[in-house]
Design a protein around this motif. Structure first.
Motif, PDB file in Angstrom:
ATOM      1  N   LEU A 186      63.779  97.814  17.578  1.00 25.77           N
ATOM      2  CA  LEU A 186      62.841  97.887  18.705  1.00 25.77           C
ATOM      3  C   LEU A 186      63.522  97.486  20.010  1.00 25.77           C
ATOM      4  O   LEU A 186      63.323  98.130  21.037  1.00 25.77           O
ATOM      5  CB  LEU A 186      61.624  96.994  18.447  1.00 25.77           C
ATOM      6  CG  LEU A 186      60.657  97.472  17.371  1.00 25.77           C
ATOM      7  CD1 LEU A 186      59.591  96.418  17.112  1.00 25.77           C
ATOM      8  CD2 LEU A 186      60.021  98.789  17.763  1.00 25.77           C
ATOM      9  N   ASP A 187      64.358  96.444  19.967  1.00 25.88           N
ATOM     10  CA  ASP A 187      65.112  96.024  21.154  1.00 25.88           C
ATOM     11  C   ASP A 187      66.086  97.113  21.593  1.00 25.88           C
ATOM     12  O   ASP A 187      66.237  97.381  22.786  1.00 25.88           O
ATOM     13  CB  ASP A 187      65.879  94.727  20.887  1.00 25.88           C
ATOM     14  CG  ASP A 187      64.974  93.521  20.747  1.00 25.88           C
ATOM     15  OD1 ASP A 187      63.796  93.591  21.165  1.00 25.88           O
ATOM     16  OD2 ASP A 187      65.443  92.496  20.207  1.00 25.88           O
ATOM     17  N   THR A 188      66.731  97.743  20.617  1.00 23.23           N
ATOM     18  CA  THR A 188      67.674  98.823  20.918  1.00 23.23           C
ATOM     19  C   THR A 188      66.950  99.979  21.600  1.00 23.23           C
ATOM     20  O   THR A 188      67.417 100.501  22.616  1.00 23.23           O
ATOM     21  CB  THR A 188      68.374  99.303  19.629  1.00 23.23           C
ATOM     22  OG1 THR A 188      69.097  98.202  19.062  1.00 23.23           O
ATOM     23  CG2 THR A 188      69.322 100.461  19.901  1.00 23.23           C
ATOM     24  N   ILE A 189      65.809 100.365  21.074  1.00 22.39           N
ATOM     25  CA  ILE A 189      65.026 101.461  21.647  1.00 22.39           C
ATOM     26  C   ILE A 189      64.565 101.107  23.058  1.00 22.39           C
ATOM     27  O   ILE A 189      64.649 101.936  23.967  1.00 22.39           O
ATOM     28  CB  ILE A 189      63.847 101.828  20.719  1.00 22.39           C
ATOM     29  CG1 ILE A 189      64.401 102.576  19.496  1.00 22.39           C
ATOM     30  CG2 ILE A 189      62.788 102.651  21.443  1.00 22.39           C
ATOM     31  CD1 ILE A 189      63.398 102.832  18.409  1.00 22.39           C
ATOM     32  N   GLU A 190      64.113  99.892  23.257  1.00 19.87           N
ATOM     33  CA  GLU A 190      63.677  99.474  24.601  1.00 19.87           C
ATOM     34  C   GLU A 190      64.837  99.499  25.588  1.00 19.87           C
ATOM     35  O   GLU A 190      64.662  99.891  26.742  1.00 19.87           O
ATOM     36  CB  GLU A 190      63.029  98.090  24.549  1.00 19.87           C
ATOM     37  CG  GLU A 190      61.662  98.093  23.899  1.00 19.87           C
ATOM     38  CD  GLU A 190      60.689  99.079  24.530  1.00 19.87           C
ATOM     39  OE1 GLU A 190      60.539  99.088  25.773  1.00 19.87           O
ATOM     40  OE2 GLU A 190      60.063  99.862  23.788  1.00 19.87           O
ATOM     41  N   THR A 191      66.025  99.099  25.143  1.00 16.05           N
ATOM     42  CA  THR A 191      67.200  99.139  26.020  1.00 16.05           C
ATOM     43  C   THR A 191      67.559 100.577  26.367  1.00 16.05           C
ATOM     44  O   THR A 191      67.862 100.889  27.526  1.00 16.05           O
ATOM     45  CB  THR A 191      68.396  98.420  25.358  1.00 16.05           C
ATOM     46  OG1 THR A 191      68.030  97.058  25.114  1.00 16.05           O
ATOM     47  CG2 THR A 191      69.630  98.472  26.245  1.00 16.05           C
ATOM     48  N   ILE A 192      67.523 101.465  25.391  1.00 16.86           N
ATOM     49  CA  ILE A 192      67.812 102.881  25.654  1.00 16.86           C
ATOM     50  C   ILE A 192      66.811 103.434  26.669  1.00 16.86           C
ATOM     51  O   ILE A 192      67.193 104.128  27.614  1.00 16.86           O
ATOM     52  CB  ILE A 192      67.783 103.704  24.344  1.00 16.86           C
ATOM     53  CG1 ILE A 192      68.941 103.299  23.431  1.00 16.86           C
ATOM     54  CG2 ILE A 192      67.823 105.212  24.648  1.00 16.86           C
ATOM     55  CD1 ILE A 192      68.835 103.851  22.018  1.00 16.86           C
ATOM     56  N   LYS A 193      65.531 103.120  26.489  1.00 12.55           N
ATOM     57  CA  LYS A 193      64.502 103.592  27.418  1.00 12.55           C
ATOM     58  C   LYS A 193      64.747 103.054  28.829  1.00 12.55           C
ATOM     59  O   LYS A 193      64.630 103.791  29.805  1.00 12.55           O
ATOM     60  CB  LYS A 193      63.116 103.180  26.911  1.00 12.55           C
ATOM     61  CG  LYS A 193      62.678 103.960  25.687  1.00 12.55           C
ATOM     62  CD  LYS A 193      61.481 103.393  24.953  1.00 12.55           C
ATOM     63  CE  LYS A 193      60.299 103.098  25.789  1.00 12.55           C
ATOM     64  NZ  LYS A 193      59.130 102.641  25.001  1.00 12.55           N
ATOM     65  N   ARG A 194      65.116 101.780  28.920  1.00 17.96           N
ATOM     66  CA  ARG A 194      65.386 101.168  30.226  1.00 17.96           C
ATOM     67  C   ARG A 194      66.577 101.855  30.906  1.00 17.96           C
ATOM     68  O   ARG A 194      66.519 102.191  32.083  1.00 17.96           O
ATOM     69  CB  ARG A 194      65.666  99.671  30.065  1.00 17.96           C
ATOM     70  CG  ARG A 194      65.974  98.967  31.382  1.00 17.96           C
ATOM     71  CD  ARG A 194      66.337  97.509  31.196  1.00 17.96           C
ATOM     72  NE  ARG A 194      67.359  97.248  30.189  1.00 17.96           N
ATOM     73  CZ  ARG A 194      68.671  97.455  30.366  1.00 17.96           C
ATOM     74  NH1 ARG A 194      69.115  97.945  31.498  1.00 17.96           N
ATOM     75  NH2 ARG A 194      69.529  97.165  29.406  1.00 17.96           N
ATOM     76  N   VAL A 195      67.637 102.094  30.141  1.00 18.43           N
ATOM     77  CA  VAL A 195      68.828 102.745  30.703  1.00 18.43           C
ATOM     78  C   VAL A 195      68.490 104.163  31.157  1.00 18.43           C
ATOM     79  O   VAL A 195      68.902 104.590  32.242  1.00 18.43           O
ATOM     80  CB  VAL A 195      70.002 102.730  29.688  1.00 18.43           C
ATOM     81  CG1 VAL A 195      71.147 103.599  30.157  1.00 18.43           C
ATOM     82  CG2 VAL A 195      70.478 101.293  29.449  1.00 18.43           C
ATOM     83  N   LEU A 197      71.207 112.780  20.282  1.00 17.78           N
ATOM     84  CA  LEU A 197      70.305 112.746  21.433  1.00 17.78           C
ATOM     85  C   LEU A 197      68.983 113.450  21.161  1.00 17.78           C
ATOM     86  O   LEU A 197      68.173 113.624  22.057  1.00 17.78           O
ATOM     87  CB  LEU A 197      70.992 113.375  22.650  1.00 17.78           C
ATOM     88  CG  LEU A 197      72.304 112.714  23.070  1.00 17.78           C
ATOM     89  CD1 LEU A 197      72.994 113.531  24.151  1.00 17.78           C
ATOM     90  CD2 LEU A 197      72.087 111.288  23.529  1.00 17.78           C
ATOM     91  N   ALA A 198      68.765 113.835  19.895  1.00 18.33           N
ATOM     92  CA  ALA A 198      67.530 114.544  19.527  1.00 18.33           C
ATOM     93  C   ALA A 198      66.302 113.658  19.708  1.00 18.33           C
ATOM     94  O   ALA A 198      65.206 114.163  19.926  1.00 18.33           O
ATOM     95  CB  ALA A 198      67.616 115.050  18.090  1.00 18.33           C
ATOM     96  N   SER A 199      66.490 112.344  19.616  1.00 16.13           N
ATOM     97  CA  SER A 199      65.400 111.415  19.889  1.00 16.13           C
ATOM     98  C   SER A 199      65.993 110.052  20.217  1.00 16.13           C
ATOM     99  O   SER A 199      67.147 109.774  19.885  1.00 16.13           O
ATOM    100  CB  SER A 199      64.446 111.294  18.694  1.00 16.13           C
ATOM    101  OG  SER A 199      65.044 110.567  17.640  1.00 16.13           O
ATOM    102  N   ILE A 200      65.197 109.245  20.864  1.00 18.40           N
ATOM    103  CA  ILE A 200      65.641 107.889  21.184  1.00 18.40           C
ATOM    104  C   ILE A 200      65.901 107.131  19.882  1.00 18.40           C
ATOM    105  O   ILE A 200      66.870 106.375  19.781  1.00 18.40           O
ATOM    106  CB  ILE A 200      64.600 107.182  22.084  1.00 18.40           C
ATOM    107  CG1 ILE A 200      64.593 107.866  23.459  1.00 18.40           C
ATOM    108  CG2 ILE A 200      64.890 105.695  22.196  1.00 18.40           C
ATOM    109  CD1 ILE A 200      63.495 107.394  24.386  1.00 18.40           C
ATOM    110  N   ARG A 201      65.080 107.349  18.871  1.00 17.77           N
ATOM    111  CA  ARG A 201      65.266 106.691  17.571  1.00 17.77           C
ATOM    112  C   ARG A 201      66.613 107.073  16.950  1.00 17.77           C
ATOM    113  O   ARG A 201      67.329 106.219  16.446  1.00 17.77           O
ATOM    114  CB  ARG A 201      64.129 107.064  16.635  1.00 17.77           C
ATOM    115  CG  ARG A 201      64.183 106.376  15.285  1.00 17.77           C
ATOM    116  CD  ARG A 201      63.139 106.943  14.299  1.00 17.77           C
ATOM    117  NE  ARG A 201      61.892 107.333  14.912  1.00 17.77           N
ATOM    118  CZ  ARG A 201      60.807 106.567  15.005  1.00 17.77           C
ATOM    119  NH1 ARG A 201      60.838 105.338  14.542  1.00 17.77           N
ATOM    120  NH2 ARG A 201      59.704 107.017  15.562  1.00 17.77           N
TER     121      ARG A 201
END
Length: 90
Positions: A6-15, A71-75
């Motif tokens: 979840l932290d990784t996904i949030e960081t990707i979204k922020r970037v 890059l097909a999804s943030i996950r």
């Protein structure tokens, strides 16, 4: 999904939001957001995004194994980053 992912996904979204210079974008993205088709980074933004990910996660992306499928999804990108971090931080 565990807390680290979840932290990784949030960081990707922020970037992604920073690269697109659109702070509201982070809130609109889900783990299934397609980075290429839904976010639509141009080539310069894509390079900036990849370099920013390397900085954010203190890792080096191996372009020999990196693929647009990541890059097909943030996950999926999160899974790739988690695997790279496991290799680099052993």
């Amino acid at each position: 999904m565990n807390e680290t992912m979840l932290d990784t996904i949030e960081t990707i979204k922020r970037v992604l939001a920073e690269v697109r210079r659109n702070p509201e974008l982070a809130a609109a993205m889900t783990p299934d957001t397609d980075i290429i088709n839904d976010i639509g980074l141009d080539s310069l933004q894509m390079i900036t995004f990849i370099l920013s990910l390397e900085d954010a996660f203190s890792l080096e992306i191996d372009f020999e194994e990196f693929d647009f499928d990541h890059l097909a999804s943030i996950r999926r990108l999160g899974d790739y980053i988690a695997a790279r971090m496991a290799v680099e931080h052993v």
